[in-house]
Design an enzyme around this catalytic site. Structure first.
Site, PDB file in Angstrom:
ATOM      1  CG  ASP A  90      12.011  39.555  10.842  1.00 17.80           C
ATOM      2  OD1 ASP A  90      11.357  40.397  11.503  1.00 17.80           O
ATOM      3  OD2 ASP A  90      13.200  39.727  10.516  1.00 17.80           O
ATOM      4  N   GLY A 110      19.295  49.126   8.933  1.00 14.36           N
ATOM      5  CA  GLY A 110      18.470  50.147   8.264  1.00 14.36           C
ATOM      6  C   GLY A 110      17.892  49.619   6.965  1.00 14.36           C
ATOM      7  CG  ASN A 111      19.883  47.868   3.395  1.00 21.58           C
ATOM      8  OD1 ASN A 111      21.072  48.108   3.551  1.00 21.58           O
ATOM      9  ND2 ASN A 111      19.209  48.246   2.330  1.00 21.58           N
ATOM     10  CB  SER A 112      15.866  45.456   8.681  1.00 20.90           C
ATOM     11  OG  SER A 112      16.944  44.644   9.021  1.00 20.90           O
ATOM     12  N   GLY A 148       2.852  27.071  11.097  1.00 22.45           N
ATOM     13  CA  GLY A 148       2.212  25.810  11.451  1.00 22.45           C
ATOM     14  C   GLY A 148       3.175  24.663  11.684  1.00 22.45           C
ATOM     15  CG  HIS A 174      14.114  42.763  12.813  1.00 21.22           C
ATOM     16  ND1 HIS A 174      14.237  41.970  11.704  1.00 21.22           N
ATOM     17  CD2 HIS A 174      14.997  43.768  12.636  1.00 21.22           C
ATOM     18  CE1 HIS A 174      15.154  42.476  10.900  1.00 21.22           C
ATOM     19  NE2 HIS A 174      15.631  43.570  11.442  1.00 21.22           N
TER      20      HIS A 174
END
Lengths: 582, 352
Positions: free
Chosen positions: A107, A187-189, A244, A76
């Site tokens: 993600d 912003g930490n993502s 899966g 993201h």
């Protein structure tokens, strides 16, 4: 007497020494702990990446995993920046980076920073060892605070392990993740979570945002590094990596995981799994709830073969099953509106302090060649690189020995069976294998079998050696050394080959209804095995190869093992020299 | 110095030495025992927390947290909408589900004592409130709760860390509801003001019980979300009294004197609503009669309904209901949540 007083002084001395030592100890722990932490942060900061769109807007964080610039971030985070991005490191320098691979369900994204071969990589820890209460540090660039890209450090403890966070639509699902109370903000993502020793244990990607808006709430979630590790080689192949499904569903019934439905076309069905069976363990982990099961399932890429143990009226059974694709993405999915990165600048930052970069110049040629767009791939360039790594050494050894028009004749004799538990003496089987461009034939103890190359059917396979003919027809194509031997081929990452218990690289080839997974190790230019799917509802043809022989006109394994049955029994065949008929 | 004296001194020295040798490492060991690691505290306290699941009401969550405070399964929690609306289920650390009875409440302390409906003889790990301690401001604390319902079934609840920021009286509100505890409470620098965290356990660094994690409320003047816990040293006598069968839920008589309320007469004439006789201190807000063709009848209210919420405000008594109604102006629409035959329903009416 003198001795006694000496002894007493010694004891006195010891007692003071103990007192002093314990005081010093307790004083030093705090100071030592702080300086150790400061030292650790200094050591790990160079591996932390500030990831931004090419114009310097938006962005998040990442972590370097190798000296050649590969870095992990969140899907993201990278999904908004296109194929290229700008990355800042704690040395205040900006680097160009290219998108390599993405895992939208988990993600996760892999990018590669350019321009150096001595990037500082994070040292990986084992997230299965993380416990609630462990001290952790999150590094990254919340609110894009650091204009010099020095990472912001937040400290906390592990609040929960093996957490499950529901997906947004059908992706961005956090399974088996680590919950922390270290401050995580926009912003930490994509940034790394470290344990207190500075080992990388997760990717901070999500938080329980609620009434306060998109700021820290004391509950944030990191994707475990062990999950990321299972995807890294897949991502390096430039893929849109899929997760899966097992082709059966489960529910929690009174503390047990109970099968509710099984697809009759599934491998699990053929191994004997039925509704109402109790799942005991999956991928080697005991499960006691449907959440547990989902947590185990969610950390593996599509196509992974995993051991499954279940209990039913007849007793306890084990088998391995292959995970089928969950999404089969042809293109990267659009982020749900609420997950799109907003302008992450701190609300109190005046606009004139916004980070600015010069307008993106025309990309230099050497960067441009690092990205190749193609349906079903994130960046096909990296797949080509991996395909070359797998196939070039083999093609060099084959040279002109593989002419596909030639017919190969090889004698074979069985040399015994083995399972993980036991070896049995050879059943006496001898035969003659003939492989041509359109068919493969086998005379086994006088009984003839013939399999068609274009449209193989399971009924034509010898019952003692199921799948052998279909698989050697595929092998013959691979060993032709021709680039266009199959309609389609792609590098698929890495997996644990269960019968061999070896980590192997995967090359997938497709032709008609046949999908073959070829397994390579660094020890040999030739594959160590292949699994061929050649129809719905029938078992794969699964072979392992050993003892490769190079003769004047052909290259062929000296030993072939056929993997079959619930116990994955290996039937070994000793292969004679290839006789080539032109 | 005579040899006898010297010997005695020597023996004394030996004895002192032995005592010191014994005491100092023992003291260190004891200090280590008294200051367990994060991991030990977590292992000690996670099993005494229960996850509570009930009915959601308006914007309020359907889940919360409670602390086991007796071997028999008494659970201490905040007296919030979850308790008031009923239908509570508790899930213990091992994933077992229990229906729950409310044993007693204290509005003054904003606390409720529940009891798991157990098989005879069933026992639980619990927090001994006699060990409740009041740490110094600045002391490290842990907060255990089922915030955001991250944990389900037998999954362990979340734990966050922080320090005691202050011990002060708290002026805070949740909608129209005012925080009732007058004596000082703990302010914490960990974020505990989260969905479902109310009723969780605050411990000190050694795992000793410190506080009952409070509700999602805002400070009355700053409007910031307050992270607080009510001291367990204050709640212990309350829990003891409820367990002993004493009535603790008493408000000072003059507390409600200057609060506006709709009179019984207005309730009947304007709303067409008659409540059961308000005979005890906190008579539950049961509807005794609904006048034919009245506003209340049109809204769907029936005799026997228990009014549990006016909008998001929890209704604890008939008096409380009459006070809450006074907060609305003529023409305003309001929603009432009622408990009818063990089922929650919402009705709407326009204020006459």
């Amino acid at each position: 007497m003198t001795r006694l007083s000496q002894l007493s002084s010694l004891l006195l001395f010891l007692s003071f020494w103990f007192t002093a030592a314990s005081d010093v100890h307790s004083q030093q722990t705090l100071v030592q702990r702080e300086s150790a932490r400061v030292e650790t942060i200094g050591r790990i900061s160079p591996s932390v990446v500030c990831v931004m769109a090419p114009n310097g807007e938006g962005g998040g964080s990442g972590v370097l995993i190798s000296a050649d610039g590969f870095a992990i971030s969140n899907f993201h985070v990278t999904s908004g920046s296109g194929s290229f991005m700008k990355c800042g490191l704690d040395n205040s320098k900006l680097y160009d980076a290219v998108i390599v691979g993405i895992d939208p369900t988990g993600d996760v994204a892999l990018i590669q920073l350019q321009g150096r071969t001595d990037f500082v990589a994070a040292q990986r820890g084992d997230s299965d060892q993380v416990r609630v209460g462990d001290e952790v540090m999150a590094l990254g660039n919340p609110f894009l605070l650091a204009s010099d890209f020095t990472p912001t450090v937040t400290y906390g403890i592990v609040s929960g392990v093996r957490r499950y966070q529901y997906p947004a639509n059908t992706f961005l699902e956090y399974t088996d993740c680590i919950q922390i109370d270290a401050s995580i903000n926009p912003g930490n993502s994509g940034g790394p979570l470290f344990d207190i020793q500075g080992r990388w244990i997760g990717i901070n990607g999500r938080a329980s945002f609620e009434k306060r808006g998109r700021v820290n709430s004391g509950a944030a979630y990191a994707i475990s590094v062990n999950q990321v590790q299972l995807f890294i080689e897949h991502l390096k192949c430039g893929l849109i990596v899929d997760h899966g499904v097992p082709e059966f569903t489960v529910e929690t019934v009174e503390g047990e995981v109970v099968v509710s439905q099984v697809s009759e076309l599934s491998e699990a069905w053929r191994r004997g799994l039925r509704a109402r069976a109790q799942i005991v363990s999956f991928a080697g982990r005991l499960v006691s709830s449907a959440n547990d099961f989902q947590n185990v399932l969610g950390i593996y890429p599509e196509g992974t073969r995993l051991p499954l143990t279940w209990r039913d009226k007849e007793g306890v059974h084990s088998a391995t099953i292959r995970l089928r694709p969950l999404h089969d993405f042809q293109k990267a999915p659009e982020l749900p509106e609420e997950r799109k990165p907003k302008d992450e600048k701190h609300p109190e930052t005046p606009d004139d302090q916004k980070q600015k970069f010069e307008a993106p110049e025309e990309l230099p040629k050497e960067l441009n060649r690092l990205f190749v767009e193609r349906d079903g791939f994130c960046n096909y360039h990296f797949n080509e690189v991996q395909q070359s790594k797998l196939l070039d050494p083999m093609r060099a050894r084959i040279g002109t020995k593989g002419d596909p028009k030639n017919v190969w004749q090889i004698s074979l004799a069985s040399s015994g069976s083995e399972t993980k538990e036991a070896k049995t003496p050879p059943i006496s089987l001898t035969g003659e294998l003939t492989i041509g461009p359109t068919a493969a034939g086998l005379k086994l103890d006088g009984v003839p079998y013939l399999q068609n190359a274009e449209n193989p059917v399971a009924a034509e396979e010898p019952a003692q050696l199921p799948g052998l003919l279909t698989a050697v027809l595929q092998l013959r194509k691979l060993l032709s050394g021709e680039k266009a031997a199959f309609n389609e081929q792609l590098a698929m990452g890495q997996t644990l080959h269960l019968p061999l218990q070896k980590s192997v690289h995967i090359l997938v080839t497709r032709e008609g209804a046949r999908t073959s997974r070829w397994y390579f190790t660094s020890e040999s230019p030739f594959p160590v095995g292949v699994d061929v799917e050649y129809g719905q509802g029938i078992d794969e043809a699964r072979l392992v190869f050993e003892n490769w022989q190079e003769s004047e006109n052909a290259v062929f394994p000296g030993r072939i093992g056929i993997v079959a049955g619930v116990q994955e029994q290996l039937t070994w065949l000793t292969m004679g020299e290839v006789k080539v008929k032109q | 110095m005579t040899s006898v004296l010297r010997r005695n001194v020597a023996i004394l020295q030996v004895l002192v030495g032995v005592v010191l040798v014994l005491t100092s490492p023992t003291a260190t060991l004891m200090a280590q025992m008294l200051s367990p690691t994060h991991l030990e505290v977590v292992a000690l306290r996670q099993p005494v927390i229960v996850k509570l699941f009930g009915a959601s009401a308006g914007s309020l969550d359907s889940y919360g947290t409670g602390i086991l405070v007796s071997k028999e399964g008494h659970v201490l929690t905040v007296w919030n909408h979850l308790v008031s609306t009923g239908f509570l289920t508790a899930v213990t650390a091992d994933g077992k589900r229990f229906p729950v009875d409310t044993i007693g409440t204290s509005a003054e302390h904003d606390a409720a004592l529940l009891k798991l409906k157990t098989e005879p003889g069933e026992t639980f790990p619990f927090v001994d409130l006699a060990q409740a301690t009041d740490p110094e401001v600045g002391a490290s604390v842990y907060a255990f709760s089922n915030m955001f319902r991250v944990a389900a079934g037998n999954e362990p609840v979340s734990v966050v860390h922080g320090v005691i920021a202050a011990r002060v009286p708290l002026e805070a509100t949740q909608g129209r509801w005012k925080f009732p505890v007058k004596s000082p409470i703990w302010l914490i620098d960990a974020i505990t003001n989260n969905s479902g965290a109310a009723g969780g356990l605050l411990t000190d660094a050694a795992g000793m019980p410190v506080g009952l994690i409070g509700r999602e409320i805002r400070h009355a003047s700053s409007r910031t979300w307050v992270n607080y816990a009510v001291p367990l040293t204050m709640l212990k006598p309350v829990v003891d009294a409820i367990m002993a069968g004493k009535k603790v839920d008493q408000k000072p008589k003059d507390a409600t004197a200057d609060v506006a309320m709709i009179s019984d007469k207005d309730l009947t004439s304007k709303y067409g609503l008659t409540m059961v006789p308000n005979v005890v201190e906190r008579t539950p807000a049961f509807v005794d009669d609904v006048a034919k063709d009245s506003l209340s009848e049109k809204s769907g209210l029936q005799r026997g309904d228990l009014i549990v919420l006016v909008e998001d405000a929890v209704i604890t008594s008939i008096t409380d209901f009459q006070q809450q109604l006074a907060n609305f102006r003529t023409g305003q629409r309001l929603s009432l949540t009622i408990n009818r035959d063990e089922e929650l329903k919402t009705v709407e009416l326009r204020v006459p």
